[in-house]
Design a protein around this motif. Structure first.
Motif, PDB file in Angstrom:
ATOM      1  N   LEU A   9       0.836  -1.199   0.000  1.00 31.31           N
ATOM      2  CA  LEU A   9       0.000   0.000   0.000  1.00 31.31           C
ATOM      3  C   LEU A   9       0.876   1.256   0.000  1.00 31.31           C
ATOM      4  CD1 LEU A   9      -2.835   1.199   0.111  1.00 31.31           C
ATOM      5  CD2 LEU A   9      -2.737   1.013   2.598  1.00 31.31           C
ATOM      6  N   MET A  10       1.961   1.251   0.788  1.00 34.88           N
ATOM      7  CA  MET A  10       2.884   2.390   0.815  1.00 34.88           C
ATOM      8  C   MET A  10       3.500   2.612  -0.565  1.00 34.88           C
ATOM      9  SD  MET A  10       4.758   1.668   4.505  1.00 34.88           S
ATOM     10  CE  MET A  10       6.239   2.507   4.000  1.00 34.88           C
ATOM     11  N   GLU A  15       3.795   5.673  -5.543  1.00 39.72           N
ATOM     12  CA  GLU A  15       3.812   5.636  -7.008  1.00 39.72           C
ATOM     13  C   GLU A  15       2.700   6.502  -7.594  1.00 39.72           C
ATOM     14  OE1 GLU A  15       3.829   1.414  -7.808  1.00 39.72           O
ATOM     15  OE2 GLU A  15       6.034   1.365  -7.848  1.00 39.72           O
ATOM     16  N   ARG A  16       1.523   6.515  -6.972  1.00 38.38           N
ATOM     17  CA  ARG A  16       0.434   7.382  -7.433  1.00 38.38           C
ATOM     18  C   ARG A  16       0.840   8.848  -7.326  1.00 38.38           C
ATOM     19  NH1 ARG A  16      -3.093   3.530  -5.501  1.00 38.38           N
ATOM     20  NH2 ARG A  16      -3.179   4.389  -3.412  1.00 38.38           N
ATOM     21  N   SER A  17       1.475   9.200  -6.223  1.00 38.84           N
ATOM     22  CA  SER A  17       1.933  10.586  -6.044  1.00 38.84           C
ATOM     23  C   SER A  17       2.964  10.961  -7.101  1.00 38.84           C
ATOM     24  CB  SER A  17       2.536  10.772  -4.654  1.00 38.84           C
ATOM     25  OG  SER A  17       1.552  10.631  -3.666  1.00 38.84           O
ATOM     26  N   ILE A  18       3.850  10.017  -7.420  1.00 42.40           N
ATOM     27  CA  ILE A  18       4.892  10.274  -8.417  1.00 42.40           C
ATOM     28  C   ILE A  18       4.293  10.427  -9.807  1.00 42.40           C
ATOM     29  CG2 ILE A  18       6.876   9.220  -9.580  1.00 42.40           C
ATOM     30  CD1 ILE A  18       7.617   8.100  -6.731  1.00 42.40           C
ATOM     31  N   VAL A  19       3.311   9.614 -10.127  1.00 39.12           N
ATOM     32  CA  VAL A  19       2.639   9.735 -11.428  1.00 39.12           C
ATOM     33  C   VAL A  19       1.967  11.103 -11.532  1.00 39.12           C
ATOM     34  CG1 VAL A  19       0.700   8.874 -12.811  1.00 39.12           C
ATOM     35  CG2 VAL A  19       2.357   7.270 -11.851  1.00 39.12           C
ATOM     36  N   ALA A  20       1.345  11.538 -10.440  1.00 40.28           N
ATOM     37  CA  ALA A  20       0.662  12.834 -10.445  1.00 40.28           C
ATOM     38  C   ALA A  20       1.654  13.992 -10.516  1.00 40.28           C
ATOM     39  CB  ALA A  20      -0.219  12.973  -9.201  1.00 40.28           C
ATOM     40  N   ASN A  21       2.821  13.820  -9.883  1.00 39.38           N
ATOM     41  CA  ASN A  21       3.824  14.881  -9.869  1.00 39.38           C
ATOM     42  C   ASN A  21       5.222  14.255  -9.801  1.00 39.38           C
ATOM     43  OD1 ASN A  21       5.420  17.105  -9.584  1.00 39.38           O
ATOM     44  ND2 ASN A  21       4.559  17.760  -7.627  1.00 39.38           N
ATOM     45  N   PRO A  22       5.810  13.958 -10.948  1.00 42.14           N
ATOM     46  CA  PRO A  22       7.118  13.295 -10.980  1.00 42.14           C
ATOM     47  C   PRO A  22       8.242  14.111 -10.341  1.00 42.14           C
ATOM     48  CG  PRO A  22       6.113  13.305 -13.164  1.00 42.14           C
ATOM     49  CD  PRO A  22       5.270  14.171 -12.283  1.00 42.14           C
ATOM     50  N   GLN A  23       8.007  15.395 -10.113  1.00 42.27           N
ATOM     51  CA  GLN A  23       9.031  16.258  -9.495  1.00 42.27           C
ATOM     52  C   GLN A  23       8.886  16.347  -7.975  1.00 42.27           C
ATOM     53  OE1 GLN A  23      11.467  17.450 -11.571  1.00 42.27           O
ATOM     54  NE2 GLN A  23      10.358  16.153 -13.002  1.00 42.27           N
ATOM     55  N   ASP A  24       8.036  15.513  -7.394  1.00 39.22           N
ATOM     56  CA  ASP A  24       7.776  15.531  -5.948  1.00 39.22           C
ATOM     57  C   ASP A  24       8.840  14.709  -5.208  1.00 39.22           C
ATOM     58  OD1 ASP A  24       6.836  15.340  -3.350  1.00 39.22           O
ATOM     59  OD2 ASP A  24       4.796  14.815  -3.926  1.00 39.22           O
ATOM     60  N   ALA A  25       9.844  15.395  -4.681  1.00 39.25           N
ATOM     61  CA  ALA A  25      10.948  14.716  -3.995  1.00 39.25           C
ATOM     62  C   ALA A  25      10.462  13.932  -2.775  1.00 39.25           C
ATOM     63  CB  ALA A  25      12.014  15.728  -3.582  1.00 39.25           C
ATOM     64  N   ARG A  29      11.019  10.039  -1.853  1.00 36.22           N
ATOM     65  CA  ARG A  29      11.558   9.557  -0.582  1.00 36.22           C
ATOM     66  C   ARG A  29      10.608   8.529   0.042  1.00 36.22           C
ATOM     67  NH1 ARG A  29      11.516  12.936   4.600  1.00 36.22           N
ATOM     68  NH2 ARG A  29      12.368  14.605   3.335  1.00 36.22           N
ATOM     69  N   ALA A  30       9.305   8.795  -0.030  1.00 38.14           N
ATOM     70  CA  ALA A  30       8.318   7.853   0.504  1.00 38.14           C
ATOM     71  C   ALA A  30       8.409   6.509  -0.211  1.00 38.14           C
ATOM     72  CB  ALA A  30       6.908   8.431   0.382  1.00 38.14           C
ATOM     73  N   LEU A  31       8.644   6.541  -1.512  1.00 39.95           N
ATOM     74  CA  LEU A  31       8.814   5.297  -2.260  1.00 39.95           C
ATOM     75  C   LEU A  31      10.069   4.567  -1.774  1.00 39.95           C
ATOM     76  CD1 LEU A  31       7.829   3.420  -4.506  1.00 39.95           C
ATOM     77  CD2 LEU A  31       9.181   4.796  -6.122  1.00 39.95           C
ATOM     78  N   GLY A  32      11.153   5.311  -1.572  1.00 42.09           N
ATOM     79  CA  GLY A  32      12.364   4.708  -1.033  1.00 42.09           C
ATOM     80  C   GLY A  32      12.122   4.089   0.335  1.00 42.09           C
ATOM     81  N   ASP A  33      11.390   4.796   1.189  1.00 44.89           N
ATOM     82  CA  ASP A  33      11.077   4.273   2.526  1.00 44.89           C
ATOM     83  C   ASP A  33      10.266   2.978   2.433  1.00 44.89           C
ATOM     84  OD1 ASP A  33      12.354   6.502   3.599  1.00 44.89           O
ATOM     85  OD2 ASP A  33      10.475   7.542   4.101  1.00 44.89           O
ATOM     86  N   ALA A  34       9.316   2.959   1.514  1.00 47.18           N
ATOM     87  CA  ALA A  34       8.486   1.758   1.354  1.00 47.18           C
ATOM     88  C   ALA A  34       9.339   0.570   0.908  1.00 47.18           C
ATOM     89  CB  ALA A  34       7.366   2.021   0.345  1.00 47.18           C
ATOM     90  N   HIS A  35      10.201   0.791  -0.075  1.00 50.93           N
ATOM     91  CA  HIS A  35      11.062  -0.303  -0.533  1.00 50.93           C
ATOM     92  C   HIS A  35      12.055  -0.710   0.549  1.00 50.93           C
ATOM     93  CE1 HIS A  35       9.473  -0.640  -4.506  1.00 50.93           C
ATOM     94  NE2 HIS A  35       9.804   0.589  -4.858  1.00 50.93           N
ATOM     95  N   SER A  36      12.559   0.251   1.292  1.00 50.58           N
ATOM     96  CA  SER A  36      13.501  -0.045   2.371  1.00 50.58           C
ATOM     97  C   SER A  36      12.842  -0.899   3.449  1.00 50.58           C
ATOM     98  CB  SER A  36      14.026   1.255   2.975  1.00 50.58           C
ATOM     99  OG  SER A  36      14.966   1.001   3.973  1.00 50.58           O
ATOM    100  N   SER A  37      11.599  -0.603   3.761  1.00 49.14           N
ATOM    101  CA  SER A  37      10.908  -1.347   4.820  1.00 49.14           C
ATOM    102  C   SER A  37      10.719  -2.815   4.470  1.00 49.14           C
ATOM    103  CB  SER A  37       9.565  -0.702   5.150  1.00 49.14           C
ATOM    104  OG  SER A  37       8.624  -0.932   4.127  1.00 49.14           O
ATOM    105  N   SER A  38      10.772  -3.135   3.184  1.00 48.65           N
ATOM    106  CA  SER A  38      10.639  -4.533   2.768  1.00 48.65           C
ATOM    107  C   SER A  38      11.984  -5.131   2.351  1.00 48.65           C
ATOM    108  CB  SER A  38       9.615  -4.662   1.636  1.00 48.65           C
ATOM    109  OG  SER A  38      10.056  -3.964   0.493  1.00 48.65           O
TER     110      SER A  38
END
Length: 103
Positions: A9-10, A15-25, A29-38
């Motif tokens: 879900l994270m 990924e939805r946020s990135i699709v909506a705004n690819p320049q959203d740092a 970071r949230a995507l990195g955190d999600a992948h890191s947590s797994s």
């Protein structure tokens, strides 16, 4: 199973946020955190790298990237992060060194 579902879900939300705004740092970071947590270190590193490309002074993304390099025992990339932060943010550099002692 619940943690895997939460991580999925994270990832989906980031990924939805990135699709909506690819320049959203922060979304990167949230995507990195999600992948890191797994434990998906390569995917996490790529997301943190993109976050830093978009927001080079983001110390949290830099710290998370260094931690990811540490966890995947990538000494060369970790050394690059340490050298970069020594120039731009010496206090952060020392924090990274203290938090990530490689064997």
């Amino acid at each position: 199973a619940a943690q895997l579902e939460s991580t999925s879900l994270m990832v989906a939300n980031a990924e939805r946020s990135i699709v909506a705004n690819p320049q959203d740092a922060l979304a990167w970071r949230a995507l990195g955190d999600a992948h890191s947590s797994s434990g998906e270190w390569d995917r996490a590193a790529k997301a943190y790298e993109e976050a830093l490309r978009l927001a080079p002074s983001d110390s949290q993304s830099m710290t998370n990237l260094a931690s990811t390099y540490c966890k995947r025992y990538d000494r060369n990339q970790l050394n690059n992060v340490i050298q970069e932060t020594r120039r731009s943010n010496p206090n952060l550099s020392e924090q990274i060194v203290r938090s990530c002692i490689l064997p």
